[in-house]
Design an enzyme around this catalytic site. Sequence first.
Site, PDB file in Angstrom:
ATOM      1  CE  LYS A  24      11.869  50.180  85.236  1.00 12.14           C
ATOM      2  NZ  LYS A  24      12.198  51.196  84.256  1.00 12.14           N
ATOM      3  CG  PHE A  66      27.323  57.411  71.476  1.00 16.03           C
ATOM      4  CD1 PHE A  66      26.609  58.244  70.615  1.00 16.03           C
ATOM      5  CD2 PHE A  66      28.300  57.977  72.280  1.00 16.03           C
ATOM      6  CE1 PHE A  66      26.881  59.607  70.554  1.00 16.03           C
ATOM      7  CE2 PHE A  66      28.580  59.337  72.231  1.00 16.03           C
ATOM      8  CZ  PHE A  66      27.871  60.166  71.363  1.00 16.03           C
ATOM      9  CB  CYS A 103      16.764  56.114  70.542  1.00 19.41           C
ATOM     10  SG  CYS A 103      16.862  55.772  72.302  1.00 19.41           S
ATOM     11  NE  ARG A 155      11.242  52.222  75.351  1.00 21.49           N
ATOM     12  CZ  ARG A 155      12.181  52.726  76.151  1.00 21.49           C
ATOM     13  NH1 ARG A 155      11.937  53.834  76.826  1.00 21.49           N
ATOM     14  NH2 ARG A 155      13.345  52.137  76.290  1.00 21.49           N
TER      15      ARG A 155
HETATM   16  P1  NAD Z   1      13.582  54.075  80.263  1.00 19.87           P
HETATM   17  O1  NAD Z   1      12.188  54.546  80.154  1.00 19.87           O
HETATM   18  O2  NAD Z   1      13.898  52.639  80.068  1.00 19.87           O
HETATM   19  O3  NAD Z   1      14.157  54.484  81.696  1.00 19.87           O
HETATM   20  C1  NAD Z   1      13.945  55.731  82.296  1.00 19.87           C
HETATM   21  C2  NAD Z   1      13.726  55.510  83.789  1.00 19.87           C
HETATM   22  O4  NAD Z   1      13.666  56.781  84.439  1.00 19.87           O
HETATM   23  C3  NAD Z   1      12.406  54.794  84.104  1.00 19.87           C
HETATM   24  O5  NAD Z   1      12.684  53.609  84.849  1.00 19.87           O
HETATM   25  C4  NAD Z   1      11.632  55.813  84.938  1.00 19.87           C
HETATM   26  O6  NAD Z   1      10.837  55.212  85.946  1.00 19.87           O
HETATM   27  C5  NAD Z   1      12.763  56.651  85.525  1.00 19.87           C
HETATM   28  N1  NAD Z   1      12.332  57.972  86.005  1.00 19.87           N
HETATM   29  C6  NAD Z   1      11.511  58.868  85.423  1.00 19.87           C
HETATM   30  N2  NAD Z   1      11.345  59.953  86.217  1.00 19.87           N
HETATM   31  C7  NAD Z   1      12.097  59.739  87.322  1.00 19.87           C
HETATM   32  C8  NAD Z   1      12.331  60.487  88.505  1.00 19.87           C
HETATM   33  N3  NAD Z   1      11.763  61.668  88.710  1.00 19.87           N
HETATM   34  N4  NAD Z   1      13.155  59.966  89.428  1.00 19.87           N
HETATM   35  C9  NAD Z   1      13.739  58.761  89.244  1.00 19.87           C
HETATM   36  N5  NAD Z   1      13.539  58.009  88.145  1.00 19.87           N
HETATM   37  C10 NAD Z   1      12.735  58.480  87.192  1.00 19.87           C
HETATM   38  O7  NAD Z   1      14.423  54.958  79.235  1.00 19.87           O
HETATM   39  P2  NAD Z   1      15.823  54.603  78.549  1.00 19.87           P
HETATM   40  O8  NAD Z   1      15.594  53.818  77.319  1.00 19.87           O
HETATM   41  O9  NAD Z   1      16.770  54.106  79.578  1.00 19.87           O
HETATM   42  O10 NAD Z   1      16.276  56.053  78.062  1.00 19.87           O
HETATM   43  C11 NAD Z   1      16.695  57.047  78.979  1.00 19.87           C
HETATM   44  C12 NAD Z   1      17.377  58.164  78.219  1.00 19.87           C
HETATM   45  O11 NAD Z   1      18.565  57.681  77.586  1.00 19.87           O
HETATM   46  C13 NAD Z   1      16.544  58.776  77.090  1.00 19.87           C
HETATM   47  O12 NAD Z   1      16.818  60.143  77.011  1.00 19.87           O
HETATM   48  C14 NAD Z   1      17.050  58.065  75.851  1.00 19.87           C
HETATM   49  O13 NAD Z   1      16.872  58.825  74.683  1.00 19.87           O
HETATM   50  C15 NAD Z   1      18.520  57.930  76.178  1.00 19.87           C
HETATM   51  N6  NAD Z   1      19.186  56.816  75.500  1.00 19.87           N
HETATM   52  C16 NAD Z   1      18.569  55.608  75.401  1.00 19.87           C
HETATM   53  C17 NAD Z   1      19.225  54.536  74.791  1.00 19.87           C
HETATM   54  C18 NAD Z   1      18.564  53.190  74.647  1.00 19.87           C
HETATM   55  O14 NAD Z   1      19.106  52.358  73.932  1.00 19.87           O
HETATM   56  N7  NAD Z   1      17.438  52.938  75.270  1.00 19.87           N
HETATM   57  C19 NAD Z   1      20.533  54.712  74.320  1.00 19.87           C
HETATM   58  C20 NAD Z   1      21.147  55.977  74.458  1.00 19.87           C
HETATM   59  C21 NAD Z   1      20.460  57.015  75.054  1.00 19.87           C
HETATM   60  C1  UGA Z   2      20.279  53.489  68.589  1.00 22.87           C
HETATM   61  C2  UGA Z   2      21.726  53.814  68.242  1.00 22.87           C
HETATM   62  O1  UGA Z   2      22.255  52.800  67.401  1.00 22.87           O
HETATM   63  C3  UGA Z   2      22.570  53.931  69.509  1.00 22.87           C
HETATM   64  O2  UGA Z   2      23.902  54.334  69.163  1.00 22.87           O
HETATM   65  C4  UGA Z   2      21.949  54.978  70.411  1.00 22.87           C
HETATM   66  O3  UGA Z   2      22.660  55.062  71.630  1.00 22.87           O
HETATM   67  C5  UGA Z   2      20.508  54.613  70.689  1.00 22.87           C
HETATM   68  O4  UGA Z   2      19.778  54.484  69.447  1.00 22.87           O
HETATM   69  C6  UGA Z   2      19.827  55.685  71.480  1.00 22.87           C
HETATM   70  O5  UGA Z   2      20.154  56.834  71.403  1.00 22.87           O
HETATM   71  O6  UGA Z   2      18.913  55.300  72.205  1.00 22.87           O
HETATM   72  P1  UGA Z   2      18.934  51.312  69.314  1.00 22.87           P
HETATM   73  O7  UGA Z   2      17.725  52.147  69.064  1.00 22.87           O
HETATM   74  O8  UGA Z   2      19.030  50.558  70.578  1.00 22.87           O
HETATM   75  O9  UGA Z   2      20.254  52.221  69.239  1.00 22.87           O
HETATM   76  O10 UGA Z   2      19.070  50.240  68.153  1.00 22.87           O
HETATM   77  P2  UGA Z   2      19.688  50.227  66.661  1.00 22.87           P
HETATM   78  O11 UGA Z   2      20.492  49.024  66.521  1.00 22.87           O
HETATM   79  O12 UGA Z   2      20.331  51.499  66.314  1.00 22.87           O
HETATM   80  O13 UGA Z   2      18.369  50.070  65.777  1.00 22.87           O
HETATM   81  C7  UGA Z   2      17.403  51.089  65.704  1.00 22.87           C
HETATM   82  C8  UGA Z   2      16.355  50.726  64.671  1.00 22.87           C
HETATM   83  O14 UGA Z   2      16.899  50.794  63.351  1.00 22.87           O
HETATM   84  C9  UGA Z   2      15.819  49.303  64.816  1.00 22.87           C
HETATM   85  O15 UGA Z   2      14.442  49.289  64.547  1.00 22.87           O
HETATM   86  C10 UGA Z   2      16.576  48.530  63.770  1.00 22.87           C
HETATM   87  O16 UGA Z   2      15.903  47.388  63.323  1.00 22.87           O
HETATM   88  C11 UGA Z   2      16.674  49.576  62.675  1.00 22.87           C
HETATM   89  N1  UGA Z   2      17.803  49.349  61.745  1.00 22.87           N
HETATM   90  C12 UGA Z   2      19.080  49.380  62.184  1.00 22.87           C
HETATM   91  C13 UGA Z   2      17.536  49.135  60.398  1.00 22.87           C
HETATM   92  O17 UGA Z   2      16.369  49.093  59.971  1.00 22.87           O
HETATM   93  N2  UGA Z   2      18.592  48.960  59.538  1.00 22.87           N
HETATM   94  C14 UGA Z   2      19.875  48.993  59.963  1.00 22.87           C
HETATM   95  O18 UGA Z   2      20.776  48.842  59.112  1.00 22.87           O
HETATM   96  C15 UGA Z   2      20.127  49.219  61.311  1.00 22.87           C
END
Ligand code: NAD
Ligand code: UGA
Length: 440
Positions: free
Chosen positions: A35, A160, A268, A335
Amino acid sequence: MDIAIIGSGYVGLVTGVCLAHIGHNVICVDNNEEKIKVLKAGGIPIYEPGLGELLEKYRKSGRITFSSSIAESSKKASVIFIAVGTPSKKNGDADLTYIENVTREIARNMDSYKLLVEKSTVPAQTGNRIERTVKLNLPNKFKNGNKITLEFDVASNPEFLREGSAIKDFMNPDRIVIGVESKRAERLLREIYKPLKAKMLVTNVATAEIIKHASNSFLATKISFINAVSQICERVGADVEQVAEGMGYDKRIGRAFLNAGVGYGGSCFPKDVDAFVRLAEKSGYDFKLLKSVREVNEEQKQSFIRLVEDKLWILKDKTIAVWGLAFKSNTDDMRSAASVTIIEALQNEGACIQAYDPQAVPNAKKMLKGIKFCSDPYAAAKGADCLLLLTEWEEFKAADWARVRDAMRQAVIFDGRNFLDMKALGDLGFEYYGIGRGHV
Ligand code: NAD
Ligand code: UGA
């Protein structure tokens, strides 16, 4: 400010780029060497609208750099955001292995004050555990024979943002939540986010951690609620879309997250609902409401599968076109996508799947086997006995539906997102089934 972000995934990269955009110097760290290699070479390992352009801009200007070394990068930064994954364990608990590993490594390389910020979604009490882990792993440093006590703080700053609109969400947050236990930590975080001019809520660490879990769980609850209502609408001849509209005009309810469909997916909601149920259980509370939210979500996918099975009659050797694989539109993220459960169930009955997604095919190929992946939607529709719309990509709305109809063997559509114009499709000769809005 000099900031390190540990974990360069969907959240870490967006956070890094946006913090660079508002004036900070950022090092994005990941232990996935591949990456980091891609990022250093100007590539981008994920699809997120707008991310590539900003990344390129700040990579070129040197405001954002990349590293695979926590040791090196945490020395350069005074504030370290932890944004590694917190996946589900089999029992639903959040697996905090990556959080512990990273914390240990930061602590062992500490040589001056650091603010460790939880950006990952973690259960309440994780802040205390991070603090204890740092204390246990701090190096012994001496000056004139006296042990120096290295100072540090732990804060929670939940994220968020949504995938697909991550940059916009990060730059225009409804609120920024800061969980702190010291004035110094509060001052640093306020300083970092000042340019965003956003509403800021300052709490203690545990409260901030719960705000994140409660927010995601509440949004999941809204979705399961409308999905449950959709089941009743289907049975009594009501239209769930209009029900959502009618409810949504009430400001206390709001229209957002009331879209009925094939159930929520993604990295999530499913994991965070599980983790909150487990956290509640461990604290002695049976969170029955949230357990039902989860059940309704599973049932929604099964109900969609049953509908397809019922209308297609015999599935063996039937060809099913699938438009949309990602868990939602504008992302390549697969995912916990509902498409995986639905496709696997139909494959088990002997159906052949032809699928198209604008962005998620490379990730889908790692998760789904025995599928014909197509490079455009019409190729996926060719010779199909029905079409399932599983992700609401805008380009599907603009499809040439007469062409789709003529390409298919049977003009039957199952719209898992209530995304298409039911009447227009009916007029074109399609048999159309939506979610909780009947059929034509
Ligand atoms: P992701 O899997 O896309 O990214 C996580 C990264 O961390 C990976 O690239 C991985 O290689 C790296 N990693 C793991 N162990 C490591 C280490 N020891 N040192 C350095 N890097 C390391 O995950 P994500 O979707 O970005 O989510 C990360 C966190 O944020 C989760 O807790 C998730 O719940 C939260 N979150 C995600 C979203 C979202 O929309 N994806 C939104 C809000 C919060
Ligand atoms: C969600 C939250 O919306 C974010 O605020 C939060 O930061 C994030 O999770 C997280 O903690 O990772 P995300 O999973 O990226 O964001 O996407 P959403 O837009 O929330 O959709 C989540 C799932 O719900 C999707 O499968 C979407 O299709 C579904 N969804 C959403 C519905 O089926 N109906 C709706 O009205 C809205």
